[in-house]
Design a protein around this motif. Structure first.
Motif, PDB file in Angstrom:
ATOM      1  N   SER A 240      58.158 -53.196  57.020  1.00 18.71           N
ATOM      2  CA  SER A 240      59.424 -52.550  57.420  1.00 18.71           C
ATOM      3  C   SER A 240      60.459 -53.596  57.822  1.00 18.71           C
ATOM      4  O   SER A 240      61.619 -53.515  57.424  1.00 18.71           O
ATOM      5  N   TYR A 241      60.034 -54.588  58.598  1.00 15.60           N
ATOM      6  CA  TYR A 241      60.971 -55.635  59.013  1.00 15.60           C
ATOM      7  C   TYR A 241      61.549 -56.352  57.805  1.00 15.60           C
ATOM      8  O   TYR A 241      62.724 -56.677  57.747  1.00 15.60           O
ATOM      9  N   TRP A 242      60.659 -56.628  56.855  1.00 13.10           N
ATOM     10  CA  TRP A 242      61.116 -57.355  55.658  1.00 13.10           C
ATOM     11  C   TRP A 242      62.229 -56.571  54.967  1.00 13.10           C
ATOM     12  O   TRP A 242      63.282 -57.118  54.631  1.00 13.10           O
ATOM     13  N   TRP A 243      62.019 -55.259  54.798  1.00  8.39           N
ATOM     14  CA  TRP A 243      63.035 -54.439  54.128  1.00  8.39           C
ATOM     15  C   TRP A 243      64.298 -54.323  54.988  1.00  8.39           C
ATOM     16  O   TRP A 243      65.412 -54.299  54.473  1.00  8.39           O
ATOM     17  N   GLN A 244      64.110 -54.261  56.298  1.00  4.05           N
ATOM     18  CA  GLN A 244      65.295 -54.155  57.171  1.00  4.05           C
ATOM     19  C   GLN A 244      66.151 -55.415  57.055  1.00  4.05           C
ATOM     20  O   GLN A 244      67.379 -55.348  56.964  1.00  4.05           O
ATOM     21  N   SER A 245      65.483 -56.559  57.027  1.00  4.22           N
ATOM     22  CA  SER A 245      66.297 -57.781  56.948  1.00  4.22           C
ATOM     23  C   SER A 245      66.879 -57.920  55.538  1.00  4.22           C
ATOM     24  O   SER A 245      68.007 -58.397  55.363  1.00  4.22           O
ATOM     25  N   LYS A 246      66.167 -57.436  54.541  1.00  9.46           N
ATOM     26  CA  LYS A 246      66.714 -57.439  53.169  1.00  9.46           C
ATOM     27  C   LYS A 246      67.956 -56.543  53.107  1.00  9.46           C
ATOM     28  O   LYS A 246      68.983 -56.909  52.518  1.00  9.46           O
ATOM     29  N   ALA A 247      67.872 -55.398  53.751  1.00  9.08           N
ATOM     30  CA  ALA A 247      69.020 -54.477  53.740  1.00  9.08           C
ATOM     31  C   ALA A 247      70.223 -55.132  54.420  1.00  9.08           C
ATOM     32  O   ALA A 247      71.354 -55.056  53.925  1.00  9.08           O
ATOM     33  N   ARG A 248      69.974 -55.800  55.525  1.00 14.91           N
ATOM     34  CA  ARG A 248      71.062 -56.473  56.253  1.00 14.91           C
ATOM     35  C   ARG A 248      71.736 -57.514  55.353  1.00 14.91           C
ATOM     36  O   ARG A 248      72.952 -57.595  55.243  1.00 14.91           O
ATOM     37  N   GLU A 249      70.881 -58.271  54.666  1.00 20.05           N
ATOM     38  CA  GLU A 249      71.391 -59.320  53.773  1.00 20.05           C
ATOM     39  C   GLU A 249      72.221 -58.690  52.639  1.00 20.05           C
ATOM     40  O   GLU A 249      73.331 -59.139  52.331  1.00 20.05           O
ATOM     41  N   LEU A 250      71.680 -57.635  52.063  1.00 29.32           N
ATOM     42  CA  LEU A 250      72.372 -56.985  50.941  1.00 29.32           C
ATOM     43  C   LEU A 250      73.721 -56.420  51.362  1.00 29.32           C
ATOM     44  O   LEU A 250      74.735 -56.624  50.703  1.00 29.32           O
ATOM     45  N   TYR A 251      73.724 -55.715  52.491  1.00 29.24           N
ATOM     46  CA  TYR A 251      74.966 -55.069  52.914  1.00 29.24           C
ATOM     47  C   TYR A 251      75.987 -56.072  53.450  1.00 29.24           C
ATOM     48  O   TYR A 251      77.178 -55.785  53.463  1.00 29.24           O
ATOM     49  N   SER A 252      75.520 -57.243  53.857  1.00 24.71           N
ATOM     50  CA  SER A 252      76.533 -58.201  54.301  1.00 24.71           C
ATOM     51  C   SER A 252      77.283 -58.754  53.088  1.00 24.71           C
ATOM     52  O   SER A 252      78.457 -59.097  53.182  1.00 24.71           O
ATOM     53  N   SER A 253      76.649 -58.796  51.933  1.00 20.37           N
ATOM     54  CA  SER A 253      77.373 -59.250  50.732  1.00 20.37           C
ATOM     55  C   SER A 253      77.990 -58.094  49.967  1.00 20.37           C
ATOM     56  O   SER A 253      78.989 -58.260  49.281  1.00 20.37           O
ATOM     57  N   ALA A 254      77.341 -56.945  50.022  1.00 22.42           N
ATOM     58  CA  ALA A 254      77.801 -55.809  49.217  1.00 22.42           C
ATOM     59  C   ALA A 254      77.886 -54.567  50.099  1.00 22.42           C
ATOM     60  O   ALA A 254      77.069 -53.653  49.986  1.00 22.42           O
ATOM     61  N   PRO A 255      78.889 -54.532  50.980  1.00 23.27           N
ATOM     62  CA  PRO A 255      78.962 -53.418  51.940  1.00 23.27           C
ATOM     63  C   PRO A 255      79.127 -52.057  51.281  1.00 23.27           C
ATOM     64  O   PRO A 255      78.864 -51.038  51.911  1.00 23.27           O
TER      65      PRO A 255
END
Ligand code: GCU
Length: 650
Positions: A240-255
């Motif tokens: 879950s943490y891995w996906w949460q940090s992936k989501a954060r990374e994705l949305y910081s570049s592609a909001p």
């Protein structure tokens, strides 16, 4: 990649008016002059009124086009009121305004001039989506229109074509798209890795400007393949943490990212089953990672056993979706949408409506259609899917709710896209009617297929009565013709394995895919009643009873639900075997007529379009004859029953 492309139905031509004065676009302070609605209006008016002086502001202009955002409208809603002196267009948001502008432009183009219009509309379905099955190397799974225009040699592409694509989608009200293949595992490009984040951001911003949310397909086992973890167990906290940090990374570049589309535990794709978890566990874990950013998970219900033993007559692929997902109703988070194929098998020309529609009362559901004509002629045959889509949306589920139609039970529709980098986007110009019509139907499902086609014809080919009548006749008759010369009475899977083009009645019969017709010398069809596989019981009454008996099952689905002798008499009064013979001859005659009618359009339509169509209608006819001969011969030899009309069957 092919960089030249047709504007399809957005080819703005000068209107038949000699307007030479000043035309003004007036935006209130709530409308950004850079927004897509304004830019589309400018593009269109400049082309349609070539002699006019186009300005912003209203001073001494003889035509005025006013744009505003209005709070009394819901987000994607619009109003248009127009006459010969201009128009006032309001939207609940920039997206609503954009839909209003497109609706206005389509109406005046269809009418051939500035006419009186008064309309208020909002889309019937909140999610209106296209799913592209594009691979990073530029190929497209089940693509029949050239290569991908999203990917080339492992890179994401954002160019003029992408902009045109976004305009085309927005013009018919599509508001979401997934750009990569649902079969993600093993893909060369890692869309969600750092290398691609910048381009992903660029693409999602471009699409968002046109009201379209970008979705990406993700590999459920990415924590292992990308994160080098030892597990992808959805209940493992580190996963879950891995996906949460992936989501954060994705949305910081592609909001503007819409979220993920996921094919899990399906045809070899990884999923929660490997860890003894269910599909709600899998979907919710991803949904929770996306939730802080407003993202959604679209989770596919296409889950079945694809390693079946054909001798096992109790296991039925058709049963699998419902058995997997119905018990999970109410277990999915609010930002999960279950994407259910229109039928329980796989986009055959005729299938019953999926029993999960209506059954999932506490889960958001989107219906999935396939515009890519994998099983319906691969864009070499003309097969207009709009009447079928309309029929499915109108189908009553009898689930006890006030509006118990499929349309009443879903909150979205998605379609596997039929586009590629081909000049006309869809291989065949006529296949673009499916793309156009799918969007229009999601927005306004009450429209008649004929009216949508009429609109598409006039926007694409202009106003020519011969062209209009011919295309309407061909398109409206095309699905029935295809069904007639291919798979009769709901049988399905008579096609060649793997590529799915052309006839091979036993091609899938003894294979592992759960795709059988069970034809032998005495009988044909699958008994899916309670005495058979039990599939019919997945429907609410009265459908379960109706489908269970050959006496009450509709003819067009008879062999899907019942096993009957060849001499069984249909409601039409014909025997099953005679229906098979007749429909194959008739379907083929239709294909001949289509080709003949198309030939008569020479000189009335663009040369390139005509030649492309001519080639395809020839192939359709060749293939229809092959289908007729192979299928009729197969059943004649198996049953030993002759055609009562004495026609030539080998
Ligand atoms: C069909 C199609 C596959 C696709 C699958 C799916 O089976 O042939 O290519 O991957 O549907 O919808 O996932």
């Amino acid at each position: 990649m092919n960089t030249a492309f047709s504007p399809l139905w957005l080819g703005y031509e000068p209107l038949d008016t000699r307007f030479t004065g000043r035309a003004a676009i007036r935006c209130t302070s709530r409308v950004d002059r850079q927004c897509a609605a304004v830019s589309e209006l400018i593009t269109a008016l400049s082309a349609m009124l070539p002699a006019a002086e186009l300005t912003f502001g209203a001073d001494s202009a003889s035509m005025i086009f006013e744009l505003d955002i209005a709070d009394f409208l819901s987000e994607e809603e619009y109003t248009v009121s127009a006459d010969e002196r201009g128009a006032s267009i309001l939207g609940g948001s920039e997206a609503g305004l954009l839909y209003g502008v497109f609706a206005y432009l389509a109406a005046i183009r269809a009418a051939g001039g500035f006419v009186r219009i008064s309309r208020r509309l909002r889309p019937a379905l909140p999610l209106r989506m296209l799913d592209h099955w594009d691979n990073a190397d530029g190929t497209i799974e089940r693509g029949y229109s050239g290569s991908s225009f999203f990917f080339e040699n492992g890179h994401l592409i954002v160019n003029e074509r992408t902009e045109m694509y976004a305009r085309l989608l927005a013009s018919v009200g599509i508001n979401a798209c997934a750009i990569n293949n649902v079969n993600v595992r093993g893909e060369a490009i890692k869309l969600i890795t750092e290398d691609n984040l910048r381009d992903l951001g660029k693409l999602s911003a471009l699409l968002k400007r046109w009201g379209i949310a970008l979705y990406i397909c993700v590999d459920f086992s990415a924590p292992m393949s990308l994160g080098k973890m030892r597990t992808a167990d959805p209940l493992d906290i580190n996963v879950s943490y891995w996906w949460q940090s992936k989501a954060r990374e994705l949305y910081s570049s592609a909001p503007a990212l819409g979220g993920f589309l996921v094919k899990a535990d399906s045809e070899g794709q990884p999923g929660p089953y490997a860890y003894g978890r269910d599909h709600a566990d899998g979907a919710n874990m991803l949904a929770r990672a996306l939730k802080p950013f407003g993202g959604k998970v679209i989770w596919r219900a296409f889950v079945y056993n694809c390693s079946q033993d054909w001798r096992d007559t109790r296991t039925d692929r058709a049963c699998a979706g419902y058995r997997t997902f119905a018990p999970l109703d109410g277990h999915f988070d609010g930002n999960v949408i279950l994407q259910v194929k229109n039928g329980p098998m796989d986009f055959q020309v005729r299938e019953p409506v999926h029993p999960l529609f209506g059954a999932m009362k506490h889960t958001a559901v989107a219906a999935e259609f396939q515009l890519a004509q994998e099983y319906t002629g691969q864009q070499l045959h003309v097969c207009c899917l709009l009447p079928m889509i309309k029929q499915i949306l109108a189908h009553r589920t009898y689930n006890g709710s006030q509006n118990d139609t499929v349309l009443g039970t879903i909150s979205g529709a998605a379609a596997v896209a039929n586009t590629g980098d081909d000049f006309c986007w869809t291989g065949s110009e006529l296949a673009a009617a499916n793309l156009y019509g799918f969007g229009r139907l999601c927005f306004e499902p009450t429209l008649a297929a004929e009216d949508i086609l009429d609109e598409w014809i006039s926007l694409t080919f202009g106003h020519n009565e011969l062209v209009r009548e011919t295309l309407l006749y061909i398109l409206l008759g095309s699905h029935k013709a295809y069904e007639d010369y291919t798979a009769p009475l709901g049988l399905g899977w008579l096609c060649k394995p793997n590529h799915h083009y052309g006839p091979d009645p036993w091609g899938y019969e003894f294979d592992r895919w759960g795709t059988y017709n069970r034809a032998d010398r005495d009988a044909v069809g699958i008994d899916r009643s309670m005495d058979g596989t039990g599939y019919a019981a997945q429907y609410y009454p009265p459908l379960c009873d109706m489908y269970s008996s050959p006496e009450t099952c509709p003819d067009e689905l008879l062999l899907f639900f019942c096993r009957v002798p060849y001499t069984h008499v249909l409601h039409s009064g014909k025997t099953v075997i005679q229906h098979i013979y007749d429909s194959h001859f008739e379907g083929c005659e239709q294909a001949e007529e289509f080709a003949r009618l198309w030939d008569k359009l020479e000189g009335s339509i663009d040369r390139r379009v005509f030649d492309n169509g001519k080639k395809r209608f020839r192939e359709q006819l060749r293939s229809a004859r092959e289908w007729r001969d192979v299928i009729n011969t197969f059943f004649r030899r198996l049953s030993g029953i002759e055609d009562e009309k004495g026609r030539k069957i080998y």
